[in-house]
Motif scaffolding. Structure first.
Motif, mmCIF file in Angstrom:
data_model
loop_
_atom_site.group_PDB
_atom_site.id
_atom_site.type_symbol
_atom_site.label_atom_id
_atom_site.label_comp_id
_atom_site.label_asym_id
_atom_site.label_seq_id
_atom_site.Cartn_x
_atom_site.Cartn_y
_atom_site.Cartn_z
ATOM 1 N N ILE A 87 0.772 -1.080 0.232
ATOM 2 C CA ILE A 87 0.064 0.184 0.037
ATOM 3 C C ILE A 87 0.489 1.222 0.128
ATOM 4 O O ILE A 87 1.118 2.119 -0.299
ATOM 5 N N ILE A 88 1.877 1.786 1.022
ATOM 6 C CA ILE A 88 3.178 2.699 0.853
ATOM 7 C C ILE A 88 3.576 2.456 -0.407
ATOM 8 O O ILE A 88 3.115 3.541 -0.835
ATOM 9 N N PHE A 89 4.269 1.399 -1.208
ATOM 10 C CA PHE A 89 4.341 1.573 -1.913
ATOM 11 C C PHE A 89 3.880 2.426 -3.383
ATOM 12 O O PHE A 89 3.812 2.901 -4.170
ATOM 13 N N THR A 90 2.750 2.055 -3.089
ATOM 14 C CA THR A 90 1.598 2.098 -4.380
ATOM 15 C C THR A 90 0.896 3.642 -3.905
ATOM 16 O O THR A 90 0.863 4.545 -5.428
ATOM 17 N N ILE A 91 0.834 4.301 -2.711
ATOM 18 C CA ILE A 91 0.687 5.518 -2.711
ATOM 19 C C ILE A 91 1.752 6.527 -3.487
ATOM 20 O O ILE A 91 1.287 7.360 -3.730
ATOM 21 N N PHE A 92 3.061 6.235 -2.532
ATOM 22 C CA PHE A 92 3.736 6.996 -3.364
ATOM 23 C C PHE A 92 3.900 6.620 -4.683
ATOM 24 O O PHE A 92 4.892 7.819 -5.139
ATOM 25 N N SER A 93 3.456 5.904 -5.387
ATOM 26 C CA SER A 93 4.113 5.903 -7.057
ATOM 27 C C SER A 93 3.167 6.981 -7.192
ATOM 28 O O SER A 93 3.467 7.790 -8.445
ATOM 29 N N PHE A 94 1.764 7.319 -7.110
ATOM 30 C CA PHE A 94 0.955 7.497 -7.153
ATOM 31 C C PHE A 94 1.302 9.251 -7.036
ATOM 32 O O PHE A 94 1.491 10.607 -8.023
ATOM 33 N N LEU A 95 1.969 9.440 -5.930
ATOM 34 C CA LEU A 95 2.813 10.705 -6.246
ATOM 35 C C LEU A 95 3.296 10.934 -6.832
ATOM 36 O O LEU A 95 4.059 11.944 -6.915
ATOM 37 N N CYS A 96 4.469 9.573 -6.902
ATOM 38 C CA CYS A 96 5.914 10.324 -7.908
ATOM 39 C C CYS A 96 5.425 11.048 -9.032
ATOM 40 O O CYS A 96 5.681 11.998 -10.274
ATOM 41 N N GLY A 97 3.869 10.690 -9.691
ATOM 42 C CA GLY A 97 4.027 11.018 -10.890
ATOM 43 C C GLY A 97 3.589 11.958 -10.857
ATOM 44 O O GLY A 97 3.734 12.700 -11.879
ATOM 45 N N ASN A 98 2.529 12.650 -9.555
ATOM 46 C CA ASN A 98 1.918 13.916 -9.756
ATOM 47 C C ASN A 98 2.839 14.660 -9.489
ATOM 48 O O ASN A 98 3.293 15.898 -9.019
ATOM 49 N N TYR A 160 9.708 2.309 -23.827
ATOM 50 C CA TYR A 160 8.261 2.398 -24.094
ATOM 51 C C TYR A 160 7.392 3.366 -23.400
ATOM 52 O O TYR A 160 6.593 4.407 -24.740
ATOM 53 N N ILE A 161 7.371 3.353 -22.325
ATOM 54 C CA ILE A 161 6.267 4.321 -21.608
ATOM 55 C C ILE A 161 6.703 5.901 -22.045
ATOM 56 O O ILE A 161 5.624 5.917 -22.625
ATOM 57 N N VAL A 162 7.415 6.068 -21.969
ATOM 58 C CA VAL A 162 7.950 7.753 -21.954
ATOM 59 C C VAL A 162 8.021 8.209 -23.759
ATOM 60 O O VAL A 162 7.740 8.915 -24.086
ATOM 61 N N ASP A 163 8.584 6.686 -24.800
ATOM 62 C CA ASP A 163 8.770 7.098 -25.671
ATOM 63 C C ASP A 163 6.916 7.481 -25.512
ATOM 64 O O ASP A 163 6.987 8.393 -26.964
ATOM 65 N N ASN A 164 6.135 6.606 -25.580
ATOM 66 C CA ASN A 164 4.765 7.179 -26.096
ATOM 67 C C ASN A 164 4.079 7.912 -24.975
ATOM 68 O O ASN A 164 2.374 8.276 -26.237
ATOM 69 N N PHE A 165 4.076 7.777 -24.158
ATOM 70 C CA PHE A 165 3.172 8.348 -23.124
ATOM 71 C C PHE A 165 4.278 9.697 -22.672
ATOM 72 O O PHE A 165 4.801 10.538 -22.920
ATOM 73 N N SER A 166 3.532 9.947 -20.920
ATOM 74 C CA SER A 166 5.441 10.899 -20.577
ATOM 75 C C SER A 166 5.263 10.075 -18.808
ATOM 76 O O SER A 166 5.385 8.891 -18.542
ATOM 77 N N TRP A 167 6.788 10.623 -18.589
ATOM 78 C CA TRP A 167 7.683 9.849 -17.630
ATOM 79 C C TRP A 167 6.613 9.410 -16.403
ATOM 80 O O TRP A 167 6.643 8.428 -15.313
ATOM 81 N N PRO A 168 5.842 9.901 -15.920
ATOM 82 C CA PRO A 168 4.835 10.263 -15.003
ATOM 83 C C PRO A 168 3.577 8.856 -14.326
ATOM 84 O O PRO A 168 3.642 7.799 -14.121
ATOM 85 N N TYR A 169 4.382 8.155 -16.121
ATOM 86 C CA TYR A 169 3.341 6.840 -15.896
ATOM 87 C C TYR A 169 3.898 5.622 -15.652
ATOM 88 O O TYR A 169 3.507 5.037 -15.559
ATOM 89 N N ILE A 170 5.258 5.840 -15.476
ATOM 90 C CA ILE A 170 5.766 5.386 -15.004
ATOM 91 C C ILE A 170 5.709 4.298 -13.855
ATOM 92 O O ILE A 170 6.041 3.695 -12.897
ATOM 93 N N PHE A 171 5.930 5.752 -13.441
ATOM 94 C CA PHE A 171 4.810 5.775 -11.587
ATOM 95 C C PHE A 171 3.177 4.665 -11.469
ATOM 96 O O PHE A 171 3.596 4.433 -11.082
#
Length: 525
Positions: A87-98, A160-171
């Motif tokens: 849960i900690i990992f997932t929540i902070f993944s979201f925050l990293c992207g933001n 793949y993600i960076v080329d097709n979307f933007s870096w927040p999506y890796i999180f």
């Protein structure tokens, strides 16, 4: 008591999938960022060394938490602790992207690392204990594949993600997986009963604090040392003092306290001592070379993130192919020393090869076999080093020993990345100065080159003055590029030499007396 956690049928499959998903989440996340560093740098307006912190912070979080995992599982119950980590990992993944600026991102990555550190170690224990003893080495192989393929999946996926979307999506990609893993954990994973909780007064709070201070300061020095000009800076000196004092006090505390958070007495075992050092070298080579190849292909050769990521896939497949074979060899009684020495030698060949082929325009084909060799070397190092370290430990010591080798592998990686970035920056400065001394403006060839460039700029519609400036700029750029390439070559050469130096030490390790087979399942933290 041990067998009560063994699962059968569908439950076991689900638990195995959950655990491997979590281990992959944690491992892929430590390397997926490497490919996106350039994007983040531009997007958040950061320097190269600031962006390096995105990797470092995660590693600091990992390194602090890994030695404490077995204790935390006892304290809160394994299932709860595991679920909380996801849960900690997932929540902070979201925050990293933001994150809106670089330091926000760095802080979120630190927290993500603290969540992630647990995923690796605990998922291993969960897999191990869900299989009956005779099937454990199979469970180990499944887990081992995840551990080795993870770091290599990171870059191409990130690319793949960076080329097709933007870096927040890796999180963001972690969020659905995290939610699914949390639900599956709460539903299917069971906690063992055999661990006694400690009262709050018995918790080694001081040990936890000293561990965090020591490791945190060490990481800080490694990362910022180069920027701040090492010991010329008061800040670096202060952190060095903190690291040294913290380390000494930590040793004293752990050896005198009744319930230490990290059991140091395990290191009396000589095989574990050597294995711990070898894990450090392995981390240095593993993370160092995973860091340097994409960096080189993107910054010098101008590849896209996806191309430089895909380059690493064949090497990972080679390693995956090697793992079961080496497992078989070890259980047939092959000597671990010989396998590890061979692995180190293969790694030396890989590094020397890298030293030979780097140019400002190396082709894709040139890297292929070199990286295959790297994959083979890794396969030979990974399992044997772990089983070598733990071969003469018993019972509870095995888990504690594994925490050490895991921590040292992480630290080795951070050391490697810090040393490599510092080295490249210093060496390319030195080479640049050297190269410039050979460029004499009265020299005929230099003038000819400048005139050719100038003519081509004028033909593109520039005024002669602007064209001359542009020509000088071009020349300057190519000098810088050459200097950087030379420093990358040195990195490969020195990495190779380090691996070569390690071989004699490995051959000195004593054989295990008894003929009993080592249970690898405890080993692969």
């Amino acid at each position: 008591m041990q067998d009560s956690l063994v699962e059968y049928g569908a439950r076991r499959v689900i638990i195995t999938i959950t655990a491997i998903l979590c281990a992959l989440l944690e491992i892929v996340d430590s390397t997926i960022v490497n490919v996106a560093l350039n994007e983040m740098k531009g997007n958040l307006g950061a320097t190269l060394s600031e962006v390096g912190w995105v990797i470092t912070a995660y590693a600091i979080g990992n390194v602090i938490i890994v030695p404490m995992t077995s204790w935390l599982s006892q304290q809160f119950g394994r299932r709860n602790y595991f679920a909380a980590s996801i849960i900690i990992f997932t929540i902070f993944s979201f925050l990293c992207g933001n994150a809106t600026n670089i330091w926000e991102l760095v802080f979120f990555r630190l927290m993500q690392g603290i969540g992630g550190g647990a995923l690796l170690v605990t998922s291993q224990t969960i897999i191990t204990e869900s299989y009956p003893i005779e099937k454990r080495s199979m469970a180990q192989a499944i887990y081992g594949l995840g551990v080795i393929i993870g770091p290599t999946l990171g870059p191409p996926l990130g690319g793949y993600i960076v080329d097709n979307f933007s870096w927040p999506y890796i999180f963001y990609i972690n969020i659905p997986i995290g939610i699914a893993a949390t639900l599956m954990t709460l539903q299917f994973v069971r906690s063992p009963k055999y661990a006694e909780k400690r009262k709050v007064s018995d918790v080694d709070w001081l040990g936890i604090a000293l561990l965090a201070v020591t490791v945190g300061s060490l990481q800080f020095i490694l990362e910022r040392g180069h920027e701040e000009d090492w010991f010329a800076s008061g800040m670096i000196v202060a952190f060095t003092v903190a690291a040294v004092l913290g380390f000494i006090l930590f040793l004293w505390r752990e050896l005198t306290f009744k319930y230490p958070i990290v059991e140091l007495r395990v290191l009396k075992n000589s095989n574990l001592r050597i294995g711990t050092m070898m894990s450090f070298v392995l981390g240095f080579g593993l993370y160092g070379s995973t860091f340097i190849v994409p960096l080189y292909t993107q910054s010098i050769l101008g590849w896209t993130a996806l191309q430089s990521g895909a380059l690493m896939i064949p090497a990972a497949l080679t390693t995956a192919f090697m793992m079961p074979i080496i497992g078989r060899l070890l259980s047939k009684g092959a000597k671990q020393q010989i396998l590890v020495s061979l692995g180190l030698f293969i790694f030396f060949i890989y590094s020397f090869w890298g030293y030979k082929i780097l140019t400002p325009d190396t082709s894709k084909e040139a890297f292929f076999w070199m990286l295959i060799v790297r994959g083979a070397g890794l396969g030979l190092l990974f399992i044997p080093i772990t089983s070598l370290s733990l071969s003469t430990l018993k019972g509870q010591e095995i888990g504690q020993g594994a925490a050490f080798t895991g921590m040292m592998r992480q630290l080795g990686g951070s050391f490697g990345i810090a040393a490599i970035t510092t080295f490249i920056a210093n060496a390319s400065q030195k080479y640049r100065v050297n190269l410039i001394t050979h460029l004499d403006s009265t020299d005929f060839e230099v003038q000819q080159r400048i005139n050719t460039l100038k003519a081509s700029f004028i033909s593109k519609g520039m005024t002669p003055d602007a064209a001359l400036n542009a020509a000088y700029k071009m020349l300057d750029l190519s000098v810088t590029k050459q200097a950087t390439v030379l420093s990358y070559m040195d990195v490969f050469l020195y990495l190779g030499v380090i691996f070569l130096i390690c071989i004699p030490f490995i051959l000195f390790i004593k054989e295990r007396k008894s003929k009993e087979k080592i249970d690898l399942s405890e080993a692969m933290h």
